[in-house]
Design a protein around this motif. Structure first.
Motif, PDB file in Angstrom:
ATOM      1  N   VAL A  45       0.077  59.169  27.771  1.00 27.36           N
ATOM      2  CA  VAL A  45      -0.083  60.620  27.919  1.00 27.36           C
ATOM      3  C   VAL A  45      -1.202  61.130  27.025  1.00 27.36           C
ATOM      4  CG1 VAL A  45       0.995  62.864  27.504  1.00 27.36           C
ATOM      5  CG2 VAL A  45       2.273  61.082  28.675  1.00 27.36           C
ATOM      6  N   PHE A  46      -1.226  60.668  25.775  1.00 28.56           N
ATOM      7  CA  PHE A  46      -2.273  61.116  24.851  1.00 28.56           C
ATOM      8  C   PHE A  46      -3.659  60.686  25.341  1.00 28.56           C
ATOM      9  CE2 PHE A  46       0.815  61.361  21.032  1.00 28.56           C
ATOM     10  CZ  PHE A  46       1.101  62.674  21.358  1.00 28.56           C
ATOM     11  N   LYS A  47      -3.758  59.501  25.925  1.00 29.13           N
ATOM     12  CA  LYS A  47      -5.043  59.051  26.473  1.00 29.13           C
ATOM     13  C   LYS A  47      -5.460  59.938  27.635  1.00 29.13           C
ATOM     14  CE  LYS A  47      -4.678  54.142  25.222  1.00 29.13           C
ATOM     15  NZ  LYS A  47      -4.487  52.752  25.746  1.00 29.13           N
ATOM     16  N   ASN A  48      -4.508  60.265  28.512  1.00 28.96           N
ATOM     17  CA  ASN A  48      -4.807  61.131  29.650  1.00 28.96           C
ATOM     18  C   ASN A  48      -5.242  62.521  29.197  1.00 28.96           C
ATOM     19  OD1 ASN A  48      -4.017  59.004  31.263  1.00 28.96           O
ATOM     20  ND2 ASN A  48      -1.997  59.857  31.760  1.00 28.96           N
ATOM     21  N   ILE A  49      -4.590  63.021  28.141  1.00 27.38           N
ATOM     22  CA  ILE A  49      -4.947  64.349  27.610  1.00 27.38           C
ATOM     23  C   ILE A  49      -6.373  64.349  27.086  1.00 27.38           C
ATOM     24  CG2 ILE A  49      -4.466  65.991  25.751  1.00 27.38           C
ATOM     25  CD1 ILE A  49      -1.473  65.217  26.074  1.00 27.38           C
ATOM     26  N   ASP A  50      -6.721  63.330  26.309  1.00 29.31           N
ATOM     27  CA  ASP A  50      -8.077  63.244  25.769  1.00 29.31           C
ATOM     28  C   ASP A  50      -9.112  63.157  26.890  1.00 29.31           C
ATOM     29  OD1 ASP A  50      -7.213  63.444  23.198  1.00 29.31           O
ATOM     30  OD2 ASP A  50      -7.462  61.334  22.676  1.00 29.31           O
ATOM     31  N   ASN A  51      -8.795  62.408  27.917  1.00 29.53           N
ATOM     32  CA  ASN A  51      -9.720  62.299  29.053  1.00 29.53           C
ATOM     33  C   ASN A  51      -9.920  63.661  29.713  1.00 29.53           C
ATOM     34  OD1 ASN A  51     -10.095  59.538  28.735  1.00 29.53           O
ATOM     35  ND2 ASN A  51      -8.432  58.998  30.133  1.00 29.53           N
ATOM     36  N   ALA A  52      -8.846  64.428  29.825  1.00 30.84           N
ATOM     37  CA  ALA A  52      -8.951  65.766  30.421  1.00 30.84           C
ATOM     38  C   ALA A  52      -9.767  66.694  29.529  1.00 30.84           C
ATOM     39  CB  ALA A  52      -7.556  66.337  30.662  1.00 30.84           C
ATOM     40  N   LEU A  53      -9.520  66.633  28.209  1.00 31.82           N
ATOM     41  CA  LEU A  53     -10.223  67.512  27.279  1.00 31.82           C
ATOM     42  C   LEU A  53     -11.726  67.249  27.259  1.00 31.82           C
ATOM     43  CD1 LEU A  53      -7.617  67.444  24.377  1.00 31.82           C
ATOM     44  CD2 LEU A  53      -8.383  69.496  25.586  1.00 31.82           C
ATOM     45  N   ALA A  73       3.241  78.155  39.819  1.00 32.70           N
ATOM     46  CA  ALA A  73       2.668  77.820  38.513  1.00 32.70           C
ATOM     47  C   ALA A  73       1.285  78.458  38.369  1.00 32.70           C
ATOM     48  CB  ALA A  73       2.560  76.306  38.362  1.00 32.70           C
ATOM     49  N   LEU A  74       1.034  79.057  37.227  1.00 30.70           N
ATOM     50  CA  LEU A  74      -0.284  79.637  36.962  1.00 30.70           C
ATOM     51  C   LEU A  74      -1.324  78.515  36.889  1.00 30.70           C
ATOM     52  CD1 LEU A  74       0.693  82.144  34.117  1.00 30.70           C
ATOM     53  CD2 LEU A  74       0.024  82.732  36.466  1.00 30.70           C
ATOM     54  N   VAL A  75      -2.526  78.795  37.401  1.00 36.75           N
ATOM     55  CA  VAL A  75      -3.591  77.791  37.380  1.00 36.75           C
ATOM     56  C   VAL A  75      -4.937  78.514  37.375  1.00 36.75           C
ATOM     57  CG1 VAL A  75      -3.860  77.563  39.881  1.00 36.75           C
ATOM     58  CG2 VAL A  75      -4.284  75.569  38.411  1.00 36.75           C
ATOM     59  N   GLY A  76      -5.973  77.813  37.027  1.00 35.49           N
ATOM     60  CA  GLY A  76      -7.319  78.387  37.037  1.00 35.49           C
ATOM     61  C   GLY A  76      -7.455  79.574  36.098  1.00 35.49           C
ATOM     62  N   ASP A  77      -8.200  80.587  36.550  1.00 31.42           N
ATOM     63  CA  ASP A  77      -8.457  81.768  35.713  1.00 31.42           C
ATOM     64  C   ASP A  77      -7.168  82.510  35.365  1.00 31.42           C
ATOM     65  OD1 ASP A  77     -11.130  81.194  35.791  1.00 31.42           O
ATOM     66  OD2 ASP A  77     -11.610  82.664  37.356  1.00 31.42           O
ATOM     67  N   ASP A  78      -6.198  82.504  36.283  1.00 28.43           N
ATOM     68  CA  ASP A  78      -4.928  83.190  36.011  1.00 28.43           C
ATOM     69  C   ASP A  78      -4.228  82.587  34.790  1.00 28.43           C
ATOM     70  OD1 ASP A  78      -5.312  84.818  38.190  1.00 28.43           O
ATOM     71  OD2 ASP A  78      -4.076  83.611  39.549  1.00 28.43           O
ATOM     72  N   LEU A  79      -4.267  81.277  34.668  1.00 31.41           N
ATOM     73  CA  LEU A  79      -3.624  80.600  33.548  1.00 31.41           C
ATOM     74  C   LEU A  79      -4.349  80.915  32.238  1.00 31.41           C
ATOM     75  CD1 LEU A  79      -1.543  78.652  32.408  1.00 31.41           C
ATOM     76  CD2 LEU A  79      -3.029  76.747  33.085  1.00 31.41           C
ATOM     77  N   ILE A  80      -5.668  80.869  32.260  1.00 32.69           N
ATOM     78  CA  ILE A  80      -6.446  81.161  31.053  1.00 32.69           C
ATOM     79  C   ILE A  80      -6.238  82.609  30.608  1.00 32.69           C
ATOM     80  CG2 ILE A  80      -8.775  81.352  30.093  1.00 32.69           C
ATOM     81  CD1 ILE A  80      -7.807  78.482  30.363  1.00 32.69           C
ATOM     82  N   VAL A  82     -11.607  76.382  28.471  1.00 34.51           N
ATOM     83  CA  VAL A  82     -12.171  77.404  29.355  1.00 34.51           C
ATOM     84  C   VAL A  82     -11.781  77.169  30.810  1.00 34.51           C
ATOM     85  CG1 VAL A  82     -14.109  77.886  27.836  1.00 34.51           C
ATOM     86  CG2 VAL A  82     -14.344  76.114  29.579  1.00 34.51           C
ATOM     87  N   SER A  83     -11.324  75.974  31.112  1.00 35.41           N
ATOM     88  CA  SER A  83     -10.922  75.663  32.493  1.00 35.41           C
ATOM     89  C   SER A  83      -9.407  75.691  32.619  1.00 35.41           C
ATOM     90  CB  SER A  83     -11.437  74.276  32.906  1.00 35.41           C
ATOM     91  OG  SER A  83     -10.824  73.860  34.116  1.00 35.41           O
ATOM     92  N   GLY A  84      -8.925  76.588  33.478  1.00 39.52           N
ATOM     93  CA  GLY A  84      -7.491  76.664  33.727  1.00 39.52           C
ATOM     94  C   GLY A  84      -6.973  75.457  34.489  1.00 39.52           C
ATOM     95  N   TYR A  85      -7.864  74.752  35.172  1.00 45.01           N
ATOM     96  CA  TYR A  85      -7.463  73.538  35.890  1.00 45.01           C
ATOM     97  C   TYR A  85      -7.266  72.382  34.899  1.00 45.01           C
ATOM     98  CZ  TYR A  85      -8.826  76.267  39.931  1.00 45.01           C
ATOM     99  OH  TYR A  85      -8.917  77.260  40.875  1.00 45.01           O
ATOM    100  N   CYS A  86      -8.152  72.314  33.912  1.00 45.39           N
ATOM    101  CA  CYS A  86      -7.996  71.310  32.853  1.00 45.39           C
ATOM    102  C   CYS A  86      -6.716  71.570  32.064  1.00 45.39           C
ATOM    103  CB  CYS A  86      -9.212  71.340  31.926  1.00 45.39           C
ATOM    104  SG  CYS A  86      -9.127  70.156  30.558  1.00 45.39           S
ATOM    105  N   LEU A  87      -6.476  72.833  31.730  1.00 48.93           N
ATOM    106  CA  LEU A  87      -5.265  73.188  30.992  1.00 48.93           C
ATOM    107  C   LEU A  87      -4.018  72.872  31.815  1.00 48.93           C
ATOM    108  CD1 LEU A  87      -3.757  74.413  28.632  1.00 48.93           C
ATOM    109  CD2 LEU A  87      -4.286  76.705  29.522  1.00 48.93           C
ATOM    110  N   ARG A  88      -4.036  73.136  33.105  1.00 52.97           N
ATOM    111  CA  ARG A  88      -2.902  72.819  33.966  1.00 52.97           C
ATOM    112  C   ARG A  88      -2.630  71.311  33.957  1.00 52.97           C
ATOM    113  NH1 ARG A  88       1.533  74.015  35.021  1.00 52.97           N
ATOM    114  NH2 ARG A  88       0.795  76.170  35.079  1.00 52.97           N
ATOM    115  N   ASP A  89      -3.689  70.510  33.993  1.00 51.72           N
ATOM    116  CA  ASP A  89      -3.551  69.055  33.973  1.00 51.72           C
ATOM    117  C   ASP A  89      -2.872  68.600  32.673  1.00 51.72           C
ATOM    118  OD1 ASP A  89      -3.757  66.369  34.521  1.00 51.72           O
ATOM    119  OD2 ASP A  89      -5.891  66.231  34.085  1.00 51.72           O
ATOM    120  N   ILE A  90      -3.300  69.173  31.554  1.00 50.97           N
ATOM    121  CA  ILE A  90      -2.744  68.792  30.254  1.00 50.97           C
ATOM    122  C   ILE A  90      -1.275  69.202  30.147  1.00 50.97           C
ATOM    123  CG2 ILE A  90      -2.895  69.207  27.747  1.00 50.97           C
ATOM    124  CD1 ILE A  90      -5.955  69.580  28.215  1.00 50.97           C
TER     125      ILE A  90
END
Length: 482
Positions: A6-14, A85-92, A132-140
């Motif tokens: 999970v931590f590896k996947n998070i770093d890849n997303a970040l 689920a909130l995603v994209g700009d709505d999530l940010i 800055v990306s709500g899609y990246c944040l959703r992935d994490i």
């Protein structure tokens, strides 16, 4: 899914988010998301305990800001409701405009400054979302949602890997390295100092709170009553940290380790005038690795009896003053402290030897710290002058580095021998009465047998010529085969 993956996947997303550019950002940003998921599991754990006990439980956060509302909404079947689920700009927009302001003000109106709501407010007052990306944040968020912190094994695995991330942060550059100390070294220092339940533990340069977390782990094993645990939670661990990022990590790190109300203050420790310190301000145990190599301004030096620009020396003065009579300390410092001939170094060594029993000095090899700085650990008890100092020189049969770091087995012999302070190939004692006027405590092992090369220069030259001839012969044979 395992924590490590999970931590590896998070770093890849970040790495794909424009708002994060370094290991420091990765640790900071993943930490606040991980922290909120941990709070959700903590709420569930406490609610279950209350129900089993026939009581009621009030969650830490209001419903709108709980994990299963904004981060991972559930449907009637308890499954992830991806459509709501909130995603994209709505999530940010929600995170920046509602969630963070709410968490920042959570402690308002609380009368108990040790409450977890107050601690959460302190954390988020210093923090901002950099994603800055709500899609990246959703992935994490979806990655972190798979983690569970509801058993001691799960918490142990999570904190172990979290420390590994802090280690990566420590290797990410100068700023990170300032506040990471290898955990095997910390654990060994804690064992020697041996803090007991009912005693206080202080680190005035706490960084990511490694010493305080390990002291909690060590002391928590000795808990026998709810009163013992209450002491560990509220009146045992105290820290100070000047910089914003390590302060945030320290607060979250302690809560993730199980201390729900960390007494950590964001302040410039060296800005305190030691003349104002009273007995009530002192601590039973001090564990620290203060930053060294820094240079302090003249106005800061005025807070100390011994004036020096060296940051680590000012911290050592601070620790001597803040240690209770009869209290114990384990302090990491550069090995040059033992032999520097400037007036401040001599005065500080004299002060330490006269006001404290400097009973043990651990001499560490190069490579313990990534910067390659040679360090020692001072172990002392306040309130009685030093008569004899026991030295232990950690001599390893390998070179330490990033791929082969220090481990607890390396220090096991030191921890065991320190109990009786016996002489050995790597340990010896020095009488303070035999020191020179400079109180020079240089590490000079009288028991180590030096291997002397008795060959003459002519013999060495002849051997070099013979080796060169052999090399040339082998090269010629290879060329003939080709």
């Amino acid at each position: 899914m395992a924590f490590e993956q999970v931590f590896k996947n998070i770093d890849n997303a970040l790495r794909t988010d424009e708002g994060c550019s370094s290991e420091l950002d990765y640790v900071e940003q993943s930490s606040w998301i991980l922290f909120l998921k941990y709070l959700d599991d903590l709420d569930k754990e406490n609610e279950m305990a209350a129900l089993l006990g026939g009581g009621t439980y009030s969650p830490i956060l209001d419903k709108e800001y709980r994990w299963n509302t904004w981060a991972m909404p559930r449907n009637a079947a308890g499954e992830y409701d991806i459509h709501n689920a909130l995603v994209g700009d709505d999530l940010i927009e929600f995170v920046n405009g509602k969630l963070f302001p709410y968490l920042k003000n959570l402690g308002q109106g609380e009368t108990d400054n040790t409450s977890i709501k107050v601690k959460i407010s302190l954390i988020f007052a210093e923090l901002r979302n950099k994603l800055v990306s709500g899609y990246c944040l959703r992935d994490i968020i979806e990655q972190i949602d798979g983690l569970k912190f509801q058993t001691s094994e799960q918490k142990h695995e999570m904190t172990y890997l979290y420390e590994s991330r802090l280690n990566k942060m420590g290797n990410a550059g100068r700023n990170g390295g300032e506040y990471y100390t290898p955990r095997p070294l910390i654990r060994s220092i804690v064992k020697v100092v041996n803090p007991k339940i009912g005693e206080s533990v202080y680190d005035g340069a706490c960084g990511s709170a490694g010493f305080l977390c390990e002291a909690y782990n060590y002391m928590h094993e000795k808990v026998h009553t709810t009163a013992d645990e209450e002491k560990l939670q509220k009146t045992t661990f105290y820290g100070k940290e000047k910089k914003a990022l390590p302060y945030l990590i320290a607060m979250m790190n302690m809560i993730l380790h199980g201390v729900q109300s960390p007494n950590i203050i964001k302040t410039n420790t060296l800005g305190e005038n030691l003349a104002d310190v009273q007995v009530k301000d002192q601590f039973d145990n001090i564990l620290a690795n203060p930053p060294f190599g820094g240079s302090e301004r003249k106005e800061v030096q005025q807070n100390f009896p011994i004036k020096t620009g060296e940051t680590a020396y000012l911290f050592l003065e601070h620790f001597i003053k803040y240690l209770k009579a009869g209290g114990n300390a384990g302090i990491v410092i550069k090995n040059t402290f033992l032999s520097n001939t400037d007036n401040a170094s001599i005065e500080l060594r004299k002060k330490l030897l006269e006001e404290c029993n400097l009973h043990t000095i651990l001499d560490l090899p190069s490579g313990v710290f990534q910067a390659g700085v040679k360090t020692i650990v001072l172990f002392f008890k306040k309130g009685e002058p030093t008569q004899k100092v026991w030295f232990y020189q950690l001599n390893l049969d390998r070179t330490l580095g990033k791929t082969d770091p220090l481990n607890e087995n390396d220090l096991a012999d030191f921890v065991e021998k320190q109990k009786t302070k016996v002489d050995s190939e790597n340990s010896w004692s020095v009488n303070v009465a035999d020191l020179d006027d400079n109180y020079d405590l240089s590490v000079k092992n009288p028991n180590k047998v030096e291997v002397v090369d008795e060959r003459t220069p002519q013999q060495i030259a002849a051997e070099i010529e013979a080796l060169a001839a052999d090399s040339q012969r082998l090269l010629n044979e290879i060329m003939e085969m080709l």
